[in-house]
Design a protein around this motif. Sequence first.
Motif, PDB file in Angstrom:
ATOM      1  N   GLU A 108      10.122  -1.010 -11.262  1.00 59.61           N
ATOM      2  CA  GLU A 108       9.451  -1.917 -11.658  1.00 59.61           C
ATOM      3  C   GLU A 108       9.711  -3.261 -10.421  1.00 59.61           C
ATOM      4  OE1 GLU A 108      10.730  -3.600 -15.173  1.00 59.61           O
ATOM      5  OE2 GLU A 108       9.840  -2.507 -16.647  1.00 59.61           O
ATOM      6  N   SER A 109      10.759  -2.794  -9.588  1.00 64.27           N
ATOM      7  CA  SER A 109      11.176  -3.658  -8.278  1.00 64.27           C
ATOM      8  C   SER A 109      10.364  -3.714  -7.256  1.00 64.27           C
ATOM      9  CB  SER A 109      13.164  -3.479  -7.755  1.00 64.27           C
ATOM     10  OG  SER A 109      13.654  -3.626  -8.375  1.00 64.27           O
ATOM     11  N   PHE A 110       9.492  -2.559  -7.468  1.00 59.83           N
ATOM     12  CA  PHE A 110       8.901  -2.370  -5.937  1.00 59.83           C
ATOM     13  C   PHE A 110       7.516  -3.307  -6.933  1.00 59.83           C
ATOM     14  CE2 PHE A 110       4.897  -0.071  -4.691  1.00 59.83           C
ATOM     15  CZ  PHE A 110       4.883   0.065  -3.120  1.00 59.83           C
ATOM     16  N   ASP A 111       7.419  -3.129  -8.182  1.00 66.50           N
ATOM     17  CA  ASP A 111       5.747  -3.710  -8.899  1.00 66.50           C
ATOM     18  C   ASP A 111       6.373  -4.873  -8.566  1.00 66.50           C
ATOM     19  OD1 ASP A 111       5.110  -0.818  -9.524  1.00 66.50           O
ATOM     20  OD2 ASP A 111       5.074  -1.375 -11.517  1.00 66.50           O
ATOM     21  N   GLN A 112       6.804  -5.804  -8.778  1.00 63.64           N
ATOM     22  CA  GLN A 112       6.916  -7.255  -8.838  1.00 63.64           C
ATOM     23  C   GLN A 112       7.066  -7.288  -6.585  1.00 63.64           C
ATOM     24  OE1 GLN A 112      11.214  -7.470 -10.183  1.00 63.64           O
ATOM     25  NE2 GLN A 112      10.303  -6.577 -12.193  1.00 63.64           N
ATOM     26  N   ALA A 113       6.990  -6.666  -6.196  1.00 62.65           N
ATOM     27  CA  ALA A 113       7.057  -6.747  -4.450  1.00 62.65           C
ATOM     28  C   ALA A 113       5.551  -6.612  -4.015  1.00 62.65           C
ATOM     29  CB  ALA A 113       7.644  -5.812  -4.166  1.00 62.65           C
ATOM     30  N   TYR A 114       4.720  -5.633  -5.006  1.00 64.00           N
ATOM     31  CA  TYR A 114       3.240  -5.135  -4.470  1.00 64.00           C
ATOM     32  C   TYR A 114       2.342  -5.794  -4.914  1.00 64.00           C
ATOM     33  CZ  TYR A 114      -0.275  -1.802  -4.588  1.00 64.00           C
ATOM     34  OH  TYR A 114      -1.897  -0.942  -4.024  1.00 64.00           O
ATOM     35  N   VAL A 115       2.180  -6.429  -6.078  1.00 65.23           N
ATOM     36  CA  VAL A 115       1.360  -6.768  -6.378  1.00 65.23           C
ATOM     37  C   VAL A 115       1.747  -8.183  -6.167  1.00 65.23           C
ATOM     38  CG1 VAL A 115       0.571  -8.189  -8.847  1.00 65.23           C
ATOM     39  CG2 VAL A 115       1.332  -5.731  -8.632  1.00 65.23           C
ATOM     40  N   PRO A 116       2.311  -9.364  -5.762  1.00 68.84           N
ATOM     41  CA  PRO A 116       2.180 -10.170  -5.012  1.00 68.84           C
ATOM     42  C   PRO A 116       2.087 -10.066  -3.560  1.00 68.84           C
ATOM     43  CG  PRO A 116       4.685 -10.573  -6.305  1.00 68.84           C
ATOM     44  CD  PRO A 116       3.211  -9.059  -6.213  1.00 68.84           C
ATOM     45  N   ALA A 117       2.197  -9.289  -2.737  1.00 73.30           N
ATOM     46  CA  ALA A 117       2.140  -9.023  -1.618  1.00 73.30           C
ATOM     47  C   ALA A 117       0.054  -8.485  -1.353  1.00 73.30           C
ATOM     48  CB  ALA A 117       2.967  -7.359  -0.669  1.00 73.30           C
TER      49      ALA A 117
END
Length: 241
Positions: A108-117
Amino acid sequence: MRTKLVLASLAGATAIAFSFPALSADTAQDFVNKAAVGGMFEVQSSKLAESAAADDNVKGFARMMVTDHTAANKKLETIAGEQKLNVPKALDAEHQATLDKLNGAKGESFDQAYVPAQSDAHDEAVSLFENYSRDGDNAQLKAFAAETLPTLKMHQEKIQTIAKIMEGQTTTGSTEGAAPVSGANSFTEAQAKDRIENAGYSGVSGLAKDDNGVWRGQATKDGKAVSVALDYQGHVTSQSE
């Protein structure tokens, strides 16, 4: 895996998500530089997402990014070669810094960074390609920009939908008897089935999208047969048959 991402969890993503500066290109070489770097970032970051992401929609989006941007990157490289223009072989410092941060995240930490990027990157890509397709100084690159722009806008719309779900404006939960919301639905049939199953249903079958953009089908929950629906916001609703 059932995943629910809410606005509060997104706050932690700001530490590893970057907002890239607005993009435009004054010359053909400038356009090639920026388009190539952006395309490389899409492919490299999305390859990470295929294994590091937690949410199935994020993984599906990432697979599409790898396929679409790999093809676009190859076409750009071919046109640039014909025009005697140089194609960057590595990311610039800002994109590399974002990639390095993504490389250290998982789940989930990846998702929370990847999606805004990805949302930021596609806003900038659409701006770059839109401006160059209109005002560019190289006919072949202008045509490439115009041809690629609809795909970039489709990507932009999809990542915005995923971002809205993550922000807590929508959830993957289910609501007995509630009404699905009408609207343009970007979920594929496979993604719709995954989201319905993640909401606790089994035996999902007969999925079809109606005129209101709602995926409808049949499923089982708690041993009971139900009619199930998924709207464009990601809400799963059901009614007993």
